[in-house]
Enzyme design. Sequence first.
Site, PDB file in Angstrom:
ATOM      1  N   ARG A   1      34.065  -7.098  48.477  1.00 43.24           N
ATOM      2  CA  ARG A   1      34.988  -6.503  49.436  1.00 43.24           C
ATOM      3  C   ARG A   1      34.327  -5.450  50.331  1.00 43.24           C
ATOM      4  O   ARG A   1      35.009  -4.621  50.933  1.00 43.24           O
ATOM      5  CB  ARG A   1      36.209  -5.885  48.725  1.00 43.24           C
ATOM      6  CG  ARG A   1      37.087  -6.897  47.973  1.00 43.24           C
ATOM      7  CD  ARG A   1      37.656  -7.947  48.939  1.00 43.24           C
ATOM      8  NE  ARG A   1      38.676  -8.768  48.329  1.00 43.24           N
ATOM      9  CZ  ARG A   1      38.456  -9.970  47.816  1.00 43.24           C
ATOM     10  NH1 ARG A   1      37.236 -10.479  47.801  1.00 43.24           N
ATOM     11  NH2 ARG A   1      39.445 -10.684  47.314  1.00 43.24           N
ATOM     12  N   LEU A   2      33.004  -5.464  50.454  1.00 40.74           N
ATOM     13  CA  LEU A   2      32.302  -4.554  51.361  1.00 40.74           C
ATOM     14  C   LEU A   2      32.114  -5.254  52.709  1.00 40.74           C
ATOM     15  O   LEU A   2      30.995  -5.541  53.151  1.00 40.74           O
ATOM     16  CB  LEU A   2      30.955  -4.134  50.771  1.00 40.74           C
ATOM     17  CG  LEU A   2      31.033  -3.241  49.530  1.00 40.74           C
ATOM     18  CD1 LEU A   2      29.642  -2.923  49.012  1.00 40.74           C
ATOM     19  CD2 LEU A   2      31.786  -1.948  49.850  1.00 40.74           C
TER      20      LEU A   2
END
Length: 231
Positions: A203-204
């Site tokens: 989720r970066l």
Amino acid sequence: MTEGDVQAVPRVDYIGHGLDESELAPSPYLQARAWIDEAIERAKSSNVLAEPTAISVATVDASGQPNVRTVLMRFFDERGPGFVTNLESAKSEEIRVNPRVAAALTWPWLYRAIRFRGRAEPLDREEVHAYFDHRPYGARLSAWASQQSRPASGRAELERRWAEAQDRFPDTGDPEDVPVPDFWGGWRVRCDEVEFWAGRANRLHDRIVFTRVGEGSLADPDAWQVSRRQP
């Protein structure tokens, strides 16, 4: 949602390439053009990746209530994305009250999205006429048959109105056999901000934003400032 429902939600760790500033095109137009063209090409080779130019358009009505719908992006050039619609539809009425809009192209299979924010302005009638003449005959009839966004008593009413339009404008094989309705046209988004979202693992995600700082078009690098947002 119960605990069991939460556990049942499928988890996908995005494996997209991402988007680094070192790879960024010098203008939002060139970056968007590259992504749009790639999505279209990928869709051509798949039976499930339909409508790569489907774009969600968000507006606000006279009471301040937001509204969003998905249409097809039929135009994209240095001026911004554009779409066609009935000029008496809910979206058109809302745009006339408040021309500030947001729009988004989303390609889950590429782990990419483009967000546009700006003001909507009417498409030139010459552009509208040129596009309308290339629509299939049945689609041109539907522009006459549908009172877009208005209540309908049922499917039968829609079919009846379409048949009436067919009787009025028989198919002669000429693109001008169905004229462009005066109440049919479109809108273009003159952007003040364009964000490129690229999914990454854990989720970066990458969020690279072009913000307007000058009067140029989407293709003018000097009109835009680049920044990054946290995912």
